[in-house]
Structure formats: C-alpha cells, structure tokens
Write an enzyme that holds these catalytic residues in place. Structure first.
Site, PDB file in Angstrom:
ATOM      1  N   HIS A  68       0.800  -1.212   0.000  1.00 55.45           N
ATOM      2  CA  HIS A  68       0.000   0.000   0.000  1.00 55.45           C
ATOM      3  C   HIS A  68       0.840   1.271   0.000  1.00 55.45           C
ATOM      4  CE1 HIS A  68      -3.689   1.985  -0.183  1.00 55.45           C
ATOM      5  NE2 HIS A  68      -4.381   1.307   0.716  1.00 55.45           N
TER       6      HIS A  68
ATOM      7  N   ASP B 262      -2.443   1.735  -4.889  1.00 52.05           N
ATOM      8  CA  ASP B 262      -3.715   2.004  -4.220  1.00 52.05           C
ATOM      9  C   ASP B 262      -4.769   1.024  -4.712  1.00 52.05           C
ATOM     10  OD1 ASP B 262      -3.859   4.914  -6.271  1.00 52.05           O
ATOM     11  OD2 ASP B 262      -4.760   2.955  -6.687  1.00 52.05           O
TER      12      ASP B 262
END
Lengths: 278, 503
Positions: B473, B477
């Site tokens: 992350h 995304d």
C-alpha cells in the site's frame, strides 16, 4: 553486490557480439579475421542466419558429402569454412555460438581439441542443467543419444576457436541435401539424419537458451558488449579469409572427378576380376 | 709382388668396410616405420633423457612411444650424423586421435625455421591444428603433401638442427608438442603418474572408473575432482552430477545444508522434537519478517473460468508434444503478463531509502512452489516474450529443478511479481504476503463449480476461481489494483482477447 564484481577482476575479458540473422559467410569471415588478426577474446552469438546454406569443414569434398544434383538444381549456397569438422545445413532456425580465445584466456586449459571440447561441455552444462540429459558425446552436444549441436575448432600457436551450430529447429527437406557422411561418430550407429538429430526447441525456449548461454559465459569471462560495426572498422586488415563460397563450377568439377574416380575404381575391379579368373 | 700385396690389402680393407656396413645396416639407413626413433631423445643419451623428464615434474613417464622405444633410443643416438638432421614427427594432438589429414604447409624445403614457427596445418576430427616447430633449423625434406593422412608419430619432415639445441618444453605447449601422453596404452602402464592427486584417484576408484580414461581439465591435463564426477555421470555411474551445484545453491543460504521437512510424528514417543531451520526454511524466516513490515492490503475477486477450462481441454486434445502436460497456470501467467503491460506499476520494485519505484521492463513471473525442501519461488523470465507453449515448457523445467533441489540462484532471483497457486492444494483463497522487493502477489484458489443465476432466475453451473491480490500500500492504491485485476480477469474469461494483442 560487491562479491560478483570482485570476481570479475580475476576473469579474462571477453568481447561479446550478439547478432541476429547475419549471413553465415559473413559470420565465418569475421571469425577467421578475429582468430588470426586479433589478440582479444571473443564470444560471437548469431541467432539464426538468413537463407539455408550448406557449410562444409575445411577438407570437405562436396561429392562425398552432398547430393550435388539437388544442391545445384535448388541453388543452395555451399561454403567451405576454415575449421575442421563435418557438414551442416543452416538457416534461420540455427543458433550459432563461437568462442575465440587466446591461450591464456581459460586458466590451465591445454590447447588441444579434446581439452577445449571438454571445457565447452562444462560451460554448456551450466546452460542445460536439468534439461533433457544433456552431455557431450564424442564431439557433439546431445540430449540422450540425439545430436542437437555440432562443433568445430581451429587451433593455432597461441589462439583457438571453438564454434557450435545449434539445431534450434530444422526442415526435414533440407536434410535431404546431405549424404550420410563416411566419417561418423560411433554413437551414430548408422542412423539416418532424422533419427540422429533432435531439435533444441523441444527442450528450451530460444530466448532462454541465448540468455543462459550469455550468463554461463559471464561466469567464466568478464563480458563486454561490442557492436558488429566496431569490429569491421577496427579490424580492416588486408587479411584474406580462407572461408569461401564454392562456385557452381567447383561443385560440378567435383562431381566429374568423383565420377572419374568411380569409373577408375570400377575398371580396376573389373580388371582384377578378369585376371583372377585366368 | 709388393703391388699385388698392396692391392690385396686394400681390397681386404674395403671388404672389411663393406662387411661392417652390412653388419650395421640400420646405422646408415632410416629405421623401418615401426621402429621410428623418438626424436626428442636424439642427441641425448638415454640417461640424460630420463633426467630431463624428471625436471619436468608435471610430466609423467607417459611419453608416447618412449617407453616402447626406449630400448631403441641408443640406436637412434647412434644414427645421428654430425650434420644433425632430425625427424620431426606428428606429435600427439589429443586423446584418441590416431591420425590427421595434412592440410597445408607453411614452409618449403630449404626454408630457415625459427623455434615455435608454424610448420603446417593438419586436421583431426573436428579441429584444424597448427603444428609448430620445436627447433630452430632448416627444412631438409618434406615427406607428405596436402591431402595425405599422417599417423601420429610418423615423420612429417626432416630438419637440420644444431646439435647443441635443447628442445625446450614449456608447460603451455604449442599444439605440435606434447609430452603428455594420451595414448591409453601408456596410461594403463603407468603407475599413477603426475596427472591427478591421490584424493582424485581415490574418488575415481570409488566410482570404479579408470583415471586414465578421463580427460583432465586442470593444469597440464591434470584430472580434477569435477572431471571424475562428470565422467561418472556420463557413464551412468552417478545419477546426477549436480550435487556440487545444489551445494552452491545452499551456499546462497549461508552454506548450510537443507533438510527436508520433518514430519510431526514421533513413532511411539510423545517427546518434543527440535527442528533447526535451515536452507529455504531459514530464508523464509528472514524474508517473511521483512515482508511483515510492509503495509499490505488485499483485494479479492472471483473469476469465471469456463473458457479457461475449455481452452485447456483443447490444448490437451490437440497436444502434439508427448510428455507435455497442460495446466491452467501457463494461461494465467500469460494473461497476467498482458495485464501487466497495461499496468506496469504492478510489475515494479520499491526502493525504501530513495523512495523510488522502478517499473521493471521484463515480466519475470515467480511461481511459488512447495517442495520437500521448503517454499521456493523460481521465476519465468521475460514472459512478455514467451508463448504459452514456451511458458509451459519453462514451468515444467523449473518445477523439476525445484523438486530435485537444483534451482540455480538466477532461477530464484530477479522476479518482478509472484503467483501462488495454493488452490492446487486446497482452500478458497489465501491472504498472501508480498515477496520483497516486489509490490504485488497473487494467490489463486481452487477452481470450484458453483451455481449461478441467469437473468431469468435459472440456475446454471459455472467454474469459479477466487483470487486474492496482496499489494504494497505504500506504492499501490486500491483503484489501480482493482483495474489491473479487471484487465487480467477479462483475459481469463475471454481468452480470445489475448489474440488481439498477439505479436
């Protein structure tokens, strides 16, 4: 990351030339020039040549090795190269790998045919490890008992060349231009071409083979990529290569002399038979 | 009377001379071919020859023909006229080569020749070899023409040399000179010459191979351990020669041996069992610990595999290659590569220190494999350039190597994204952990036949595969991963779209 670079300091430098589709005559001319006129080490890789071409060893006799009538009819080019060894027919599906080295390039390597052949098999072991029972058999690279790579060498006072043509793929009809050679390795056991050879493509993807060969060479030498143009400008010597394309005349005269020889032998045999019966 | 006596005396003298020359016919004419003198020893007594050999500790007493002909060496010595004409033979050019074809001469009769100057070129089997001169001298007589077949040991030419010349033997011989015998007869006669160490000879003995049959790749033709191992493999004595390479793979893992997984059963006992973690397992501890620091998110999706199943069946039915097994994985891998071309961010590496993302050019897709030695993730290089067939072949090759614990360092490094086909063992889907320094990993669950409703409310069976994409992350995304997954899903559900992008 430091360790691989430190190792490189102890490896001989080798110029790596990667080619694709270069005509085989041109490749052989370059190789002969580099063997005789250069003092550096070279690895030449030609991923396929252009048109189907027959390449004989230095002392190859066309009438003995080729179906000359078919060759002349289909206008297949015939080259006599400067290294020893047998006859091959090469095309876009043949991959060529050549090593040209000075006598000290490989530490401890004796400049004899068998020693160089063994060294080469150790290098290709790294490429084919785990694939299809690869090994060097007599002077050929085989999977099991089927040949997929043929070798030829030339050894001079201080340098040597070992070049290989790998049968990535082949066309059955092309093999028909070649006779079964008189001098054949023992393990061939009188097999015809199609039972004796196999295709490398059945064992490994082409790009992977080429990459792994470069990688294996990189474990033995410190490789430096060189472009073809650099060779052509740097080694513009007056050296005349002995590798040559045979003319139609030469091929035809070879048939004629072969036929003469056969008829001489036949008459001699007749004479012997006649005198024996007396 | 006196004259008569003189004449008689002269005659008897001549007849004595004639008698002498007849008694020693070999002194004046060359010896028959079978008894060719070894020219190395010409000009030297047998004793000095032997001592010369001893100086060269790298050479054994295996001189081609020397032992056989040693008894004639004195005769050879006696033959040398004071002019110093030597016979230059075709010396050994390699093991088992008995004869060569003469290709061309570089010198002519009457030419002055320097030491190591090339004299001629011969061909044996696959090689053309330059024969160089051992001596400085003058070419007296050439005995063969190009095209002739010359047996090893036969005289090629005669040279006039200075008697005081010592033939220098360098350990790095030019092709024409060989003190090292590869005549198998000689090797068998020798009792352990200087061609291998005792440890290597022991190893050969263990394998039941004769050291004399092995071509040495070491200095001066020394037979090394690797030569024996290789020979033993060729002879089928040893099953695989790659014990050495698998140990080098182990060295990558800090030089420890890898042990297979120990089963949890202790026969009949209920004691604790201590298992030291080695090899792949030990590496797993390190890599997973590092990966756990990465903030992951997981994206789950279901993919309709009806078309995939149909395609696989078609490949199998039309299979022209024996021994090739078609599975779903190569298709999924190729479809993945197609999707990566559109979303290169998924095929990248993240550098924490420099806060840089490197979009990798090659799609080196790693496939997690459970082996008896532990979890290993070899990768298929350059999937973007491979056909599905080539991927199938390469996958099979890597699987075999993994099972045999023979993966090379290159096979397991350089990956850009990983696939974990946990579904092959079982489970709906997993939550995979990234294989650093990659940024995404995909766990594939088992394909299951489940009921679905069509628009009219009718139930029909459909093959569904659940996938879970684990992503870094810090770099990716949710939206990017979702779009990427849609692209991949589309190629799997409609494989004909792969053809649209085929080159």
């Amino acid at each position: 990351m430091v360790i691989p670079q430190a190792r490189n300091l102890h490896l001989s430098r080798m110029n790596l030339v990667r080619l694709k589709g270069l005509p085989i005559l041109q490749q052989l001319h370059i190789e002969e020039k580099l063997l005789r006129a250069s003092s550096e080490n070279w690895c030449i890789m030609n991923d396929g040549t252009n048109d189907p071409t027959i390449v004989m060893g230095v002392s190859g006799k066309p009438a003995e090795l080729l179906e000359i009538e078919s060759v002349l009819r289909d206008q297949v080019p015939v080259i006599r190269r400067f290294t020893g060894g047998g006859t091959v027919i090469v095309d876009q599906s043949t991959v060529f790998v050549t090593f040209i080295c000075g006598k000290d390039a490989v530490p401890g390597l004796q400049l004899y045919p068998r020693s160089i052949m063994s060294w080469s098999s150790l290098l290709y072991n790294k490429v084919f490890q785990g694939t299809g029972d690869f090994h060097l058999r007599e002077n050929d690279y085989v999977f099991g008992s089927q040949k997929f790579g043929g070798n030829a060498q030339s050894i001079t006072k201080n340098r040597w060349i070992h070049h290989t043509s790998f049968l990535w793929d082949y066309k059955v009809r092309n093999m028909a231009y070649l006779k079964n050679p008189k001098r054949a390795p023992e393990y061939r056991l009188a097999r015809g071409h199609l039972d004796f050879i196999c295709r490398l493509k059945d064992y490994m993807p082409r790009t992977i083979f080429v990459d792994k060969t470069v990688e294996a060479a990189g474990t033995e030498f410190s490789l430096r990529p060189i472009r073809l143009e650099e060779i052509e400008t740097h080694y513009e010597s007056e050296y005349r290569p002995s590798t040559s394309l045979l003319t139609e005349q030469e091929l035809k005269s070879d048939i004629a002399s072969e036929q003469e020889l056969k008829s001489d032998i036949a008459s001699e045999q007749e004479l012997k038979a006649a005198t024996a019966s007396l | 009377m006196m004259i008569g006596r003189l004449i008689f005396q002269r005659r008897s003298l001549t007849s004595v001379c004639r008698y002498l020359s007849q008694c020693t016919p070999l002194a004046s004419s060359p010896p028959p071919p079978a008894v060719k003198p070894e020219p190395l020893f010409l000009g030297f007594s047998p004793f000095s020859t032997i001592s010369f050999q001893r100086h060269n500790s790298s050479f054994s007493f295996n001189i081609p023909g020397a032992v056989d002909r040693r008894c004639f060496s004195s005769q050879a010595v006696a033959e040398i006229p004071t002019g110093g004409i030597v016979d230059v033979p075709l010396a050994q050019t390699g093991e088992g080569i008995a004869e060569c074809e003469l290709l061309k001469w570089f010198v002519s009769e009457g030419d002055e020749v320097e030491e190591f100057q090339p004299l001629c070129e011969v061909q044996s089997d696959k090689a053309t070899i330059e024969i160089t001169s051992r001596y400085k001298g003058k070419v007296a007589q050439i005995l063969y023409v190009p095209g002739d077949i010359v047996k090893v040991g036969e005289t090629l030419l005669k040279m006039v040399v200075q008697e005081s010349q010592v033939p220098t033997m360098t350990s790095n011989n030019s092709a024409g000179i060989s003190m090292r015998s590869e005549d198998s007869k000689m090797n068998k006669d020798s009792t352990g010459g200087g061609l291998s160490t005792p440890a290597v000879r022991n190893l050969a003995k263990q394998y039941g191979v004769s050291i004399s049959e092995i071509q040495g790749s070491g200095k001066d033709g020394r037979v090394l351990k690797e030569d024996v191992l290789k020979y033993a493999v060729q002879k089928g004595i040893v099953k695989d020669a790659s014990n050495t390479t698998s140990s080098s793979v182990e060295e990558q893992f800090q030089g420890e041996e890898s042990h297979p997984y120990l089963s949890a059963e202790a026969p009949g006992h209920y004691d604790d069992v201590k298992i030291p973690l080695r090899g792949f397992q030990r590496t797993m501890v390190k890599t997973m610990s590092m990966a756990a620091k990465v903030p992951h998110f997981h994206y789950v999706e279901e993919i309709n595999c009806d078309s995939l199943v149909g395609l696989k069946t078609s490949f199998q039915t039309n299979n022209t290659e024996p021994g090739v097994k078609y599975t779903f994985l190569p298709l999924l891998i190729k479809a993945l590569s197609m999707a990566l071309s559109k979303y290169p961010m998924i095929n990248s590496c993240f550098n924490e220190e420099s806060l840089e993302v490197v979009l990798k050019g090659s799609h080196n897709i790693g496939i997690a494999m459970a082996t008896p030695y532990g979890l290993v993730v070899p990768n298929i290089k350059n999937v973007q350039s491979l056909s599905i067939f080539e991927i199938t072949k390469e996958l099979s090759r890597l699987q075999q190597l993994a099972l045999d614990n023979k993966l090379s360092p290159v096979d397991i490094s350089g990956g850009t994204i990983s696939l974990s086909n946990i579904g092959a063992i079982g489970g709906k889907y997993g939550a995979p952990i990234i294989n650093l320094p990659e940024v995404a990993i995909i766990a594939i669950g088992r394909i299951q036949k489940v009921p679905q409703f069509d628009d009219e409310g009718n139930v029909y069976p459909v093959s569904i595969m659940t996938v879970n994409i684990g992503a870094d992350h810090r770099v990716l995304d949710g939206a990017t991963v979702a779009r990427f997954c849609n692209e991949w899903k589309q190629f799997i559900e409609k494989p004909e779209l792969l053809m649209l992008h085929m080159k």
